[in-house]
Design a protein around this motif. Structure first.
Motif, PDB file in Angstrom:
ATOM      1  N   HIS A 126      39.315  44.744  39.544  1.00 35.06           N
ATOM      2  CA  HIS A 126      38.731  44.535  40.871  1.00 35.06           C
ATOM      3  C   HIS A 126      38.610  45.897  41.544  1.00 35.06           C
ATOM      4  O   HIS A 126      39.571  46.666  41.545  1.00 35.06           O
ATOM      5  CB  HIS A 126      39.612  43.625  41.727  1.00 35.06           C
ATOM      6  CG  HIS A 126      39.931  42.313  41.082  1.00 35.06           C
ATOM      7  ND1 HIS A 126      38.998  41.311  40.951  1.00 35.06           N
ATOM      8  CD2 HIS A 126      41.063  41.849  40.517  1.00 35.06           C
ATOM      9  CE1 HIS A 126      39.548  40.282  40.349  1.00 35.06           C
ATOM     10  NE2 HIS A 126      40.801  40.578  40.068  1.00 35.06           N
ATOM     11  N   GLU A 127      37.445  46.184  42.107  1.00 34.07           N
ATOM     12  CA  GLU A 127      37.287  47.466  42.782  1.00 34.07           C
ATOM     13  C   GLU A 127      36.435  47.320  44.034  1.00 34.07           C
ATOM     14  O   GLU A 127      35.602  46.427  44.149  1.00 34.07           O
ATOM     15  CB  GLU A 127      36.699  48.524  41.856  1.00 34.07           C
ATOM     16  CG  GLU A 127      35.283  48.312  41.426  1.00 34.07           C
ATOM     17  CD  GLU A 127      34.782  49.409  40.493  1.00 34.07           C
ATOM     18  OE1 GLU A 127      35.537  50.319  40.144  1.00 34.07           O
ATOM     19  OE2 GLU A 127      33.613  49.330  40.123  1.00 34.07           O
ATOM     20  N   MET A 186      37.874  39.139  49.049  1.00 34.77           N
ATOM     21  CA  MET A 186      38.552  39.255  47.749  1.00 34.77           C
ATOM     22  C   MET A 186      39.671  38.227  47.607  1.00 34.77           C
ATOM     23  O   MET A 186      39.858  37.660  46.534  1.00 34.77           O
ATOM     24  CB  MET A 186      39.083  40.666  47.563  1.00 34.77           C
ATOM     25  CG  MET A 186      38.000  41.670  47.307  1.00 34.77           C
ATOM     26  SD  MET A 186      38.676  43.292  46.973  1.00 34.77           S
ATOM     27  CE  MET A 186      37.201  44.255  46.947  1.00 34.77           C
ATOM     28  N   GLU A 187      40.403  37.988  48.688  1.00 34.07           N
ATOM     29  CA  GLU A 187      41.473  36.996  48.633  1.00 34.07           C
ATOM     30  C   GLU A 187      40.907  35.588  48.458  1.00 34.07           C
ATOM     31  O   GLU A 187      41.490  34.780  47.728  1.00 34.07           O
ATOM     32  CB  GLU A 187      42.326  37.065  49.906  1.00 34.07           C
ATOM     33  CG  GLU A 187      43.236  38.260  49.944  1.00 34.07           C
ATOM     34  CD  GLU A 187      44.030  38.390  51.225  1.00 34.07           C
ATOM     35  OE1 GLU A 187      44.992  39.167  51.220  1.00 34.07           O
ATOM     36  OE2 GLU A 187      43.691  37.712  52.231  1.00 34.07           O
ATOM     37  N   SER A 188      39.778  35.296  49.075  1.00 32.28           N
ATOM     38  CA  SER A 188      39.198  33.958  48.922  1.00 32.28           C
ATOM     39  C   SER A 188      38.619  33.754  47.516  1.00 32.28           C
ATOM     40  O   SER A 188      38.635  32.648  46.992  1.00 32.28           O
ATOM     41  CB  SER A 188      38.123  33.710  49.978  1.00 32.28           C
ATOM     42  OG  SER A 188      37.008  34.542  49.757  1.00 32.28           O
ATOM     43  N   LEU A 189      38.132  34.823  46.902  1.00 35.67           N
ATOM     44  CA  LEU A 189      37.557  34.708  45.558  1.00 35.67           C
ATOM     45  C   LEU A 189      38.595  34.747  44.448  1.00 35.67           C
ATOM     46  O   LEU A 189      38.453  34.059  43.435  1.00 35.67           O
ATOM     47  CB  LEU A 189      36.541  35.832  45.325  1.00 35.67           C
ATOM     48  CG  LEU A 189      35.253  35.777  46.126  1.00 35.67           C
ATOM     49  CD1 LEU A 189      34.420  37.021  45.872  1.00 35.67           C
ATOM     50  CD2 LEU A 189      34.464  34.529  45.780  1.00 35.67           C
ATOM     51  N   HIS A 190      39.645  35.573  44.632  1.00 35.00           N
ATOM     52  CA  HIS A 190      40.571  35.833  43.521  1.00 35.00           C
ATOM     53  C   HIS A 190      42.032  35.500  43.824  1.00 35.00           C
ATOM     54  O   HIS A 190      42.889  35.764  42.991  1.00 35.00           O
ATOM     55  CB  HIS A 190      40.475  37.307  43.110  1.00 35.00           C
ATOM     56  CG  HIS A 190      39.088  37.739  42.764  1.00 35.00           C
ATOM     57  ND1 HIS A 190      38.434  37.324  41.633  1.00 35.00           N
ATOM     58  CD2 HIS A 190      38.214  38.542  43.426  1.00 35.00           C
ATOM     59  CE1 HIS A 190      37.218  37.854  41.596  1.00 35.00           C
ATOM     60  NE2 HIS A 190      37.055  38.596  42.673  1.00 35.00           N
ATOM     61  N   GLY A 191      42.352  35.012  44.996  1.00 35.74           N
ATOM     62  CA  GLY A 191      43.735  34.658  45.317  1.00 35.74           C
ATOM     63  C   GLY A 191      44.384  35.684  46.236  1.00 35.74           C
ATOM     64  O   GLY A 191      43.913  36.806  46.407  1.00 35.74           O
ATOM     65  N   LYS A 192      45.495  35.275  46.817  1.00 36.17           N
ATOM     66  CA  LYS A 192      46.178  36.094  47.833  1.00 36.17           C
ATOM     67  C   LYS A 192      46.761  37.400  47.279  1.00 36.17           C
ATOM     68  O   LYS A 192      46.832  38.391  47.984  1.00 36.17           O
ATOM     69  CB  LYS A 192      47.316  35.292  48.487  1.00 36.17           C
ATOM     70  CG  LYS A 192      46.821  34.190  49.374  1.00 36.17           C
ATOM     71  CD  LYS A 192      46.299  34.739  50.664  1.00 36.17           C
ATOM     72  CE  LYS A 192      45.867  33.619  51.594  1.00 36.17           C
ATOM     73  NZ  LYS A 192      45.142  34.088  52.720  1.00 36.17           N
ATOM     74  N   ASP A 193      47.214  37.412  46.038  1.00 35.26           N
ATOM     75  CA  ASP A 193      47.862  38.616  45.501  1.00 35.26           C
ATOM     76  C   ASP A 193      46.889  39.590  44.836  1.00 35.26           C
ATOM     77  O   ASP A 193      47.309  40.545  44.187  1.00 35.26           O
ATOM     78  CB  ASP A 193      48.967  38.223  44.518  1.00 35.26           C
ATOM     79  CG  ASP A 193      48.436  37.394  43.355  1.00 35.26           C
ATOM     80  OD1 ASP A 193      47.319  36.868  43.468  1.00 35.26           O
ATOM     81  OD2 ASP A 193      49.156  37.265  42.342  1.00 35.26           O
ATOM     82  N   VAL A 194      45.590  39.404  45.021  1.00 34.59           N
ATOM     83  CA  VAL A 194      44.594  40.265  44.379  1.00 34.59           C
ATOM     84  C   VAL A 194      44.559  41.663  44.998  1.00 34.59           C
ATOM     85  O   VAL A 194      44.191  42.635  44.324  1.00 34.59           O
ATOM     86  CB  VAL A 194      43.194  39.619  44.414  1.00 34.59           C
ATOM     87  CG1 VAL A 194      42.589  39.688  45.802  1.00 34.59           C
ATOM     88  CG2 VAL A 194      42.269  40.291  43.418  1.00 34.59           C
ATOM     89  N   GLY A 254      46.057  47.212  53.623  1.00 40.56           N
ATOM     90  CA  GLY A 254      46.672  46.557  52.469  1.00 40.56           C
ATOM     91  C   GLY A 254      46.257  47.056  51.107  1.00 40.56           C
ATOM     92  O   GLY A 254      46.789  46.603  50.095  1.00 40.56           O
ATOM     93  N   PHE A 255      45.307  47.980  51.030  1.00 41.96           N
ATOM     94  CA  PHE A 255      44.879  48.507  49.737  1.00 41.96           C
ATOM     95  C   PHE A 255      45.832  49.626  49.320  1.00 41.96           C
ATOM     96  O   PHE A 255      46.210  50.460  50.140  1.00 41.96           O
ATOM     97  CB  PHE A 255      43.443  49.029  49.810  1.00 41.96           C
ATOM     98  CG  PHE A 255      42.439  47.964  50.133  1.00 41.96           C
ATOM     99  CD1 PHE A 255      41.963  47.123  49.145  1.00 41.96           C
ATOM    100  CD2 PHE A 255      41.979  47.790  51.427  1.00 41.96           C
ATOM    101  CE1 PHE A 255      41.042  46.129  49.440  1.00 41.96           C
ATOM    102  CE2 PHE A 255      41.060  46.806  51.738  1.00 41.96           C
ATOM    103  CZ  PHE A 255      40.590  45.964  50.745  1.00 41.96           C
ATOM    104  N   SER A 256      46.220  49.655  48.042  1.00 44.53           N
ATOM    105  CA  SER A 256      47.213  50.644  47.623  1.00 44.53           C
ATOM    106  C   SER A 256      46.804  51.480  46.413  1.00 44.53           C
ATOM    107  O   SER A 256      47.426  52.489  46.131  1.00 44.53           O
ATOM    108  CB  SER A 256      48.546  49.949  47.316  1.00 44.53           C
ATOM    109  OG  SER A 256      48.367  48.965  46.314  1.00 44.53           O
TER     110      SER A 256
END
Length: 158
Positions: A61-62, A107-115, A145-147
């Motif tokens: 994911h980017e 991204m969270e709605s497409l791939h989940g909360k921990d994405v 939240g991006f690391s």
């Protein structure tokens, strides 16, 4: 007994199936092409470095952020303040928070909360953008939240 002479004529093959196959192959290859350069923005003039090399593994994911200057057709800067080119808009780093929050929600709605822990922010900064502003952009992404981060450069020819 009378032998009839049969005239042998040349028949042309039907080319319709061949044309169909060519168009199907053309469509397949257009879809299968690696669209990596669609994220590239010609307004960003990447820095050159002898150590630059493409990543060995593409991130799962980017989020690509193009960071540079608005320029006229001859390549001259229209403004001295660099901006992030985001959805056909010019957004200053200080005003990027709503857009980053929107990206995070999508991204969270497409791939989940921990994405978000798996998302790599790919920063394509113009070579003329001061390092401090790139650091501000990274900090703004971290605040949202991006690391993981990756900076792009072009390989310098030897």
């Amino acid at each position: 007994m009378k032998v009839r002479k049969i005239e042998m004529g040349f028949t042309e093959p039907d080319m319709t199936p061949m044309i169909d196959i060519v168009f199907q192959l053309l469509t397949f290859f257009m879809i299968a092409i690696n669209f990596e350069n669609t994220k590239a923005d010609e307004r960003v003039r990447l820095p050159k470095d002898m150590l630059a090399k493409p990543p060995e593994v593409k991130p799962e994911h980017e989020l690509v952020l193009n960071f540079g200057y608005e320029r006229d057709l001859s390549g001259n800067k229209k403004a001295n303040v660099p901006t992030v080119f985001y959805n056909e808009r010019y957004v200053e780093v200080g005003n990027l928070t709503p857009d980053l929050e929107q990206e995070k929600r999508i991204m969270e709605s497409l791939h989940g909360k921990d994405v978000i822990d798996k998302v790599t922010v790919l920063i394509r900064a113009d070579s003329e953008v001061p390092t401090g502003l790139v650091q501000q952009l990274i900090k703004k992404c971290q605040d949202n939240g991006f690391s993981k981060f990756s900076l792009r450069a072009t390989a310098e020819e030897k």
